[in-house]
Design a protein around this motif. Structure first.
Motif, PDB file in Angstrom:
ATOM      1  N   ARG A   3      -3.216  16.368 -12.894  1.00 26.06           N
ATOM      2  CA  ARG A   3      -2.072  15.611 -12.338  1.00 26.06           C
ATOM      3  C   ARG A   3      -2.474  14.988 -11.006  1.00 26.06           C
ATOM      4  N   PHE A  33      -2.690  11.074 -10.018  1.00 30.94           N
ATOM      5  CA  PHE A  33      -1.975  10.558  -8.854  1.00 30.94           C
ATOM      6  C   PHE A  33      -2.880   9.656  -8.016  1.00 30.94           C
ATOM      7  N   GLN A  49      -5.464   8.200  -9.023  1.00 31.38           N
ATOM      8  CA  GLN A  49      -5.915   7.059  -9.800  1.00 31.38           C
ATOM      9  C   GLN A  49      -4.921   5.896  -9.750  1.00 31.38           C
ATOM     10  N   VAL A  50      -3.616   6.214  -9.680  1.00 32.22           N
ATOM     11  CA  VAL A  50      -2.633   5.121  -9.631  1.00 32.22           C
ATOM     12  C   VAL A  50      -2.363   4.672  -8.205  1.00 32.22           C
ATOM     13  N   THR A  51      -2.844   5.432  -7.211  1.00 35.24           N
ATOM     14  CA  THR A  51      -2.629   4.988  -5.830  1.00 35.24           C
ATOM     15  C   THR A  51      -3.502   3.765  -5.555  1.00 35.24           C
ATOM     16  N   PRO A  52      -2.903   2.654  -5.162  1.00 28.53           N
ATOM     17  CA  PRO A  52      -3.710   1.451  -4.909  1.00 28.53           C
ATOM     18  C   PRO A  52      -4.578   1.632  -3.676  1.00 28.53           C
ATOM     19  N   LEU A  84      -3.707   1.372   0.322  1.00 20.69           N
ATOM     20  CA  LEU A  84      -3.659   2.633   1.067  1.00 20.69           C
ATOM     21  C   LEU A  84      -4.586   2.553   2.284  1.00 20.69           C
TER      22      LEU A  84
END
Lengths: 320, 289
Positions: B120, B124, B126-129, B133
């Motif tokens: 998980r 997480f 992986q989808v955070t740009p 960021l």
């Protein structure tokens, strides 16, 4: 399909919550009073203490986090320090321009990339394969803003084929077809810049995937049946090769948006990237925070859409 | 000095078809940049960010690659900027590989609840740009090179972690591992001595491909004015070149070319490594047509 969709949907809220907490923690970890990040620097102490109690910054951290989450849930991302406008409306005002740019680039890149990738895979080591592969591996190393600058200086500057910057010409205030053509004319260079870099990625993926499919047993069967090479290539091989391409392209939305951000700066395209750049230069913290949140949510949704598409195309995924 | 980087544009087409030539080209490109970075103080002595002559002078005998709007020598800034780019690329990839190995190794070996939780976390990140960021972090914490490396490293690890996890999962029930377990070897010992050495090569390849990405991302950040102001960087020269694009081409042209040469060289080497470790890629499919 139903249970899979439900299970996948249930994964969304924790991720979004995690992003919000990350945002909150970053603001409070940063050196300096979080107040400066929210309303800007240079006010006097009585102003700050008034704001502090109004925004609840004198409350315990846990309570602040709850207030922050409640605010975001109702669409409140704070106010821009520079524009004195709600951040959410500033961002939503810029989303269409960015979507137009990225959407055009992605559509063009997918079409060209898949087509070239399939053709190259059909004849590995052939002239087209070597040429496209060489160009793609160099393109993969080119920074988007530099490619943009090169295209701008050569095609718009020296040759004067395209408008240099912006999305519309100032003299054209009228709507209708003239406006659409004008916007399209402005769109060509920034969209091509972005598309060229995406083509490099999509081309390599498609080529690899089709090559791997072409050694499968069912291709040999199709050949033994006497089907034409064209039919085998497009109907049998390409169709079965597109799944990894869909996944990776869907997962690359972040790269696409990041590329768009710098390309927008080069071409003064009035989208999210340009807004981000102006916010960085003027230290407009709420806008930078808001853009990070909006882009994160877009990525979460794009990932969901990719996974659902994948599950729809490949039944094995649903029951995994 | 720049002839070797400039030369990269022509031989590329032929190079791809001959893996051996491709890797030589990669070694030469990266080698030249590496030598420049290490010997920066000998090749271009003095502070690269000081004013040395008139502003916006085109390339010539006294300023090989011209000067910028503040009269700084572009050649000197490019030579010293190589340090920044290579540091970011290597440090980010190393950090991503280390975190990815830890998370992927533990996740794949122990499965169950630990695996679930770690996966998980991986999803997480992986989808955070990562680009946005990094933008946010630099705006909040100030433009520091270590911060950029930390943020990029913290967002680049999910790829290596997932690769290692699937490798470890495939290996953990193989005969030699079961044999070691039957002999009473401790779990950690089995993981470190028996499984990791067999599972690591693809992670090295994944990390190698990230060197180029990290260099390009740092350049993009610097282009937006978020680079470390105290260090010369190619992205920063390109950023200051933006207003002079049409009047002083040399400002943006040479740093861009250096970026392409470095990232291209790094990718060629990573591709070569990939081919060495994946025998499937050495065999071509049957030709159609």
């Amino acid at each position: 399909m139903g249970p899979y969709v439900l299970r996948r949907l249930l994964q969304i809220p924790p991720v979004i919550l995690g992003l919000l907490v990350l945002n909150f923690v970053l603001i409070h970890l940063a050196p300096g009073d979080p107040l400066y990040f929210l309303v800007g620097e240079g006010g006097d102490e009585s102003y700050y203490s008034a704001i502090r109690s109004r925004l609840g910054l004198d409350r315990p951290l846990a309570e602040q986090l709850v207030r922050y989450l409640a605010g975001v849930a109702t669409g409140d991302l704070g106010r821009s320090i520079r524009h004195n406008e709600p951040v959410i409306s500033l961002i939503l005002g810029r989303v269409p321009a960015t979507l137009l740019l990225t959407g055009t680039a992605l559509a063009a890149a997918t079409g060209v990339g898949v087509w070239l990738g399939t053709l190259s895979a059909a004849r590995p080591g052939g002239l087209l394969d070597r040429l496209t592969n060489g160009v793609a591996s160099v393109l993969a190393a080119v920074p988007s803003f530099w490619l943009g600058q090169l295209l701008l200086v050569s095609l718009a500057g020296w040759l004067g084929l395209f408008p240099v910057q912006g999305m519309v010409s100032a003299r054209l205030a009228s709507g209708g077809w003239a406006l659409i053509i004008d916007v399209a004319h402005h769109l060509v260079l920034p969209a091509s810049t972005l598309a060229l870099l995406q083509i490099a990625l999509i081309f390599r993926l498609t080529r690899q995937s089709v090559r791997e499919t072409l050694v499968e047993e069912f291709i040999r069967t199709a050949r033994a049946k006497g089907l034409s090479p064209r039919l085998i290539l497009y109907r049998h091989a390409l169709r079965n090769s597109l799944l990894p391409v869909v996944t990776v392209v869907g997962g690359h939305l972040g790269t696409l948006l990041a590329g768009a951000a710098v390309v927008e700066v080069v071409f003064a395209w009035p989208g999210l990237g340009r807004l981000l750049y102006d916010a960085i230069l003027t230290r407009d913290y709420p806008v930078v925070l808001g853009i990070f949140l909006v882009v994160s949510v877009m990525m979460v949704l794009a990932n969901l859409l990719t996974d659902l598409t994948y599950a729809y195309l490949d039944p094995r995924v649903r029951y995994a | 000095m720049l002839t070797s980087t400039r030369g990269s544009v022509t031989p590329r087409v032929a190079a791809r078809a001959h893996p051996q030539k491709a890797v030589s080209l990669g070694v030469v490109l990266l080698g030249v940049i590496l030598v420049l970075a290490v010997a920066a103080d000998l090749v271009a002595p003095g502070d690269p960010l000081r004013t040395v002559g008139p502003a916006l002078r085109p390339p010539g005998p006294s300023y090989w690659l011209g000067t910028d709007d503040l009269g700084r020598d572009i050649f000197s800034m490019i030579v010293h900027g190589a340090r920044t780019s290579l540091t970011v690329g290597a440090a980010t990839a190393l950090m991503a590989a280390v975190i990815g190995t830890l998370v992927g190794g533990i996740s794949g070996y122990f499965s169950g609840a630990i695996d679930d939780a770690l996966m998980r976390l991986t999803e997480f990140f992986q989808v955070t740009p990562r680009f946005f960021l990094a933008t946010l972090a630099v705006v909040l914490f100030g433009p520091k090179l270590w911060l950029i490396v930390a943020v990029l490293g913290a967002t680049f690890w999910p790829g290596p972690a997932r690769i290692l996890r699937s490798q470890v999962m495939a290996l953990r029930n193989r005969e030699f591992v079961v044999a070691a377990r039957a002999l009473g070897a401790p779990e950690l010992y089995i993981l470190v001595r028996h499984i990791l050495p067999n599972a690591l090569p693809p992670v090295v390849v994944a990390a190698g491909l990230q060197v180029g990405w990290a260099i390009l991302t740092e350049a993009s950040l610097s282009f937006l004015g978020l680079g470390d102001r105290n260090l010369p960087s190619w992205g920063q020269i390109l950023s200051s070149a933006q207003p002079f694009m049409r009047t002083a081409w040399w400002l943006g042209f040479f740093p861009g070319l250096s970026l392409v040469a470095t990232v291209f060289g790094a990718n060629l080497l990573a591709d070569w490594l990939n081919r060495q470790l994946d025998p499937r890629l050495r065999r071509g499919p049957e030709e159609l047509g």
